[in-house]
Design an enzyme around this catalytic site. Structure first.
Site, PDB file in Angstrom:
ATOM      1  N   ASP A  33     -42.158  48.901  64.564  1.00  0.00           N
ATOM      2  CA  ASP A  33     -41.834  50.218  65.107  1.00  0.00           C
ATOM      3  C   ASP A  33     -40.910  50.956  64.149  1.00  0.00           C
ATOM      4  O   ASP A  33     -39.856  50.442  63.761  1.00  0.00           O
ATOM      5  CB  ASP A  33     -41.141  50.068  66.468  1.00  0.00           C
ATOM      6  N   ASP A 166     -49.170  50.241  74.591  1.00  0.00           N
ATOM      7  CA  ASP A 166     -47.861  49.905  74.030  1.00  0.00           C
ATOM      8  C   ASP A 166     -46.774  50.521  74.898  1.00  0.00           C
ATOM      9  O   ASP A 166     -46.798  51.729  75.168  1.00  0.00           O
ATOM     10  CB  ASP A 166     -47.794  50.468  72.600  1.00  0.00           C
TER      11      ASP A 166
HETATM   12  C1  DX5 Z   1     -41.512  52.153  72.645  1.00  0.00           C
HETATM   13  C2  DX5 Z   1     -42.116  51.513  71.428  1.00  0.00           C
HETATM   14  C3  DX5 Z   1     -42.777  50.240  71.727  1.00  0.00           C
HETATM   15  C4  DX5 Z   1     -41.793  49.210  72.132  1.00  0.00           C
HETATM   16  C5  DX5 Z   1     -42.343  48.474  73.285  1.00  0.00           C
HETATM   17  O1  DX5 Z   1     -40.679  53.148  72.247  1.00  0.00           O
HETATM   18  O2  DX5 Z   1     -43.048  52.372  70.920  1.00  0.00           O
HETATM   19  O3  DX5 Z   1     -43.532  49.772  70.636  1.00  0.00           O
HETATM   20  O4  DX5 Z   1     -41.490  48.350  71.097  1.00  0.00           O
HETATM   21  O5  DX5 Z   1     -41.296  47.844  73.895  1.00  0.00           O
HETATM   22  P1  DX5 Z   1     -41.417  47.242  75.347  1.00  0.00           P
HETATM   23  O6  DX5 Z   1     -42.552  46.272  75.315  1.00  0.00           O
HETATM   24  O7  DX5 Z   1     -40.093  46.598  75.566  1.00  0.00           O
HETATM   25  O8  DX5 Z   1     -41.663  48.389  76.257  1.00  0.00           O
END
Ligand code: DX5
Length: 206
Positions: A33, A166
């Site tokens: 990310d 995601d």
């Molecule tokens: C959210 C990100 C995701 C994040 C997901 O802002 O884009 O990729 O890493 O995190 P979780 O699974 O904790 O929601």
């Protein structure tokens, strides 16, 4: 079996290495990310050159403004695809072409408030659609169930395009997400906060 990709959202190189070390026994593919503090109100590590030897294959989720300026630097040998946000791009056709020229696959991510209708002009030119289950910026948010419909809508636009969900993915909602037609689950907090990473991954894979 659905593919599960652990997401790594960190501010330092050391933290990224630490997470990669933990996850490597279970998978060779991660989502990195990348946040710039402008497109989203959070910042992560953003020095691609220092990640060129990271011993995993990556998809890079660019949550940044003007991603076209950063495509070349993120097109590392260990990067399989670049994911850009529909909301951050002025000229998507040009950006898709530019990513293709680097040899990388192309994904477009859409925020919960963005309609799948916007994908229509590009759906045949991309490899992957990322349906965000949360507003991007932070890990650990709750999944917005109304995005489930979008998975079906994308598959209607093009049945063989890969759909990844995601944000907010966990053991309780993974069945509903997979049943809606999702091919890939990206998850951060559910995995990283679990006591047994291998077992948590297995739960999401189903
Ligand atoms: C959210 C990100 C995701 C994040 C997901 O802002 O884009 O990729 O890493 O995190 P979780 O699974 O904790 O929601």
């Amino acid at each position: 079996m659905v593919e599960v990709i652990p997401a790594i959202l960190e501010k330092t190189l050391e933290e990224i290495h630490e997470k990669v070390k933990r996850i490597r026994p279970y998978t060779k593919m991660i989502q990195l990310d990348v946040m710039d503090g402008a497109f989203v109100p959070n910042e992560t590590f953003r020095n691609p050159w220092q990640l060129r030897d990271l011993p995993v294959t990556m998809e890079v989720h660019l949550m940044i403004e003007r991603p076209v300026l950063f495509v070349n630097s993120w097109a590392l040998p260990n990067v399989q695809r670049l994911i850009v946000h529909y909301e951050a791009v002025d000229n998507m056709e040009h950006l898709i072409q530019h990513i293709r020229q680097t040899g990388k696959k192309v994904g477009i991510a859409i925020n919960p408030s963005t309609s799948t209708f916007e994908l229509k002009p590009y759906i045949n030119d991309i490899d992957l659609v990322v349906v965000m289950g949360v507003d991007p910026g932070f890990s650990g948010q709750s999944f917005q169930y109304d995005v489930l419909e979008k998975i079906k809508e994308v598959k209607k636009l093009r049945p063989d395009v890969l759909v990844e969900v995601d944000g907010g993915v966990n053991a309780d909602n993974r069945d509903d997400i997979v049943a809606a037609g999702c091919d890939i689950l990206a998850a951060a907090s559910f995995l990283w906060k679990s006591e047994d990473l291998g077992a948590a991954l297995a739960q999401l894979r189903g």
